[in-house]
Design an enzyme around this catalytic site. Structure first.
Site, PDB file in Angstrom:
ATOM      1  CG  ASP A  69      -1.711   1.096   1.109  1.00 51.40           C
ATOM      2  OD1 ASP A  69      -3.075   1.026   0.208  1.00 51.40           O
ATOM      3  OD2 ASP A  69      -1.828   1.695   2.329  1.00 51.40           O
ATOM      4  CG  ASP A  73      -0.649   4.529  -1.087  1.00 46.76           C
ATOM      5  OD1 ASP A  73      -1.388   4.674  -2.081  1.00 46.76           O
ATOM      6  OD2 ASP A  73      -0.794   5.156  -0.065  1.00 46.76           O
TER       7      ASP A  73
END
Length: 216
Positions: A69, A73
């Site tokens: 994650d 990002d």
């Protein structure tokens, strides 16, 4: 050899999909289809909300998923800033600085989290002395607002390049709808950049403190 089942966790599959959609978005931009670019980019960003929910719903939280994650990002923001630097070459140094701050602040935070033996970088609210950082990592609503405002600011810059909206006159300044929205999002964007600066400072101080204690 059997595949590690962690790689097939539902939230991690969502993470792979995010990478794919971000890549498609950047390819679409390179091919001149800005509408598809922003559509796929926005969809990938929205999916970020669902990987966390899936991890909780299926009890599939993992260190691999947290790293996936984070990398998604940072990669997406850096890639989109490069596109904006192409569209606004006069602000090249600004976008370079934004990329450097985003990556370095999160790297330092992850490094400090590992040295402290914490499970997640979001646990930094437990050791930082800065009030804004405690609020940012201790209040999910506040964090989501700043993250959304940060991404929305970049997306509006993208729209502003390709579209013109209805014009408004404020104190003899003519602004279109995208510029007006950018002004509205600017304080949230700057506050998010402030948290990145404080994040970098707090993590660097914590790492240096550990170094000093080790020397003693």
């Amino acid at each position: 050899m059997a595949i590690n089942k962690v790689f097939l966790f539902v939230p991690n599959i969502i993470g792979y999909a995010r990478f794919l959609f971000y890549l498609i978005a950047f390819i679409c931009h390179s091919l001149g289809s800005w509408q598809l670019c922003i559509g796929f980019y926005a969809f990938a960003f929205i999916l970020d909300e669902f990987d966390g929910r899936a991890a909780r719903a299926y009890n599939q939280s993992s260190n691999f998923g947290a790293a996936l994650d984070m990398v998604a990002d940072r990669s997406a923001t850096a890639g989109f800033c490069l596109i904006l630097a192409q569209l606004y070459p006069q602000y090249l140094l600004f976008f370079i600085g934004a990329i450097a701050l985003d990556i370095s602040s999160h790297y330092y935070l992850i490094y400090a989290t590992g040295m402290l033996g914490l499970g997640s970088h979001k646990d930094s609210s437990e050791w930082t002395n800065n009030g804004l950082m405690r609020l940012y990592y201790g209040n999910k609503t506040f964090m989501d607002l700043l993250i959304l405002g940060n991404e929305l600011f970049y997306i509006l810059l993208y729209f502003n390049f390709y579209l013109t909206g209805g014009e408004f006159t404020i104190n003899d300044f003519n602004l279109d709808v995208w510029q007006l929205l950018l002004i509205f999002c600017l304080p949230i964007y700057l506050l998010k950049q402030s948290t990145n600066i404080l994040q970098l400072q707090s993590a660097a101080q914590e790492i240096a403190k550990i170094d000093l204690n080790d020397r003693h």
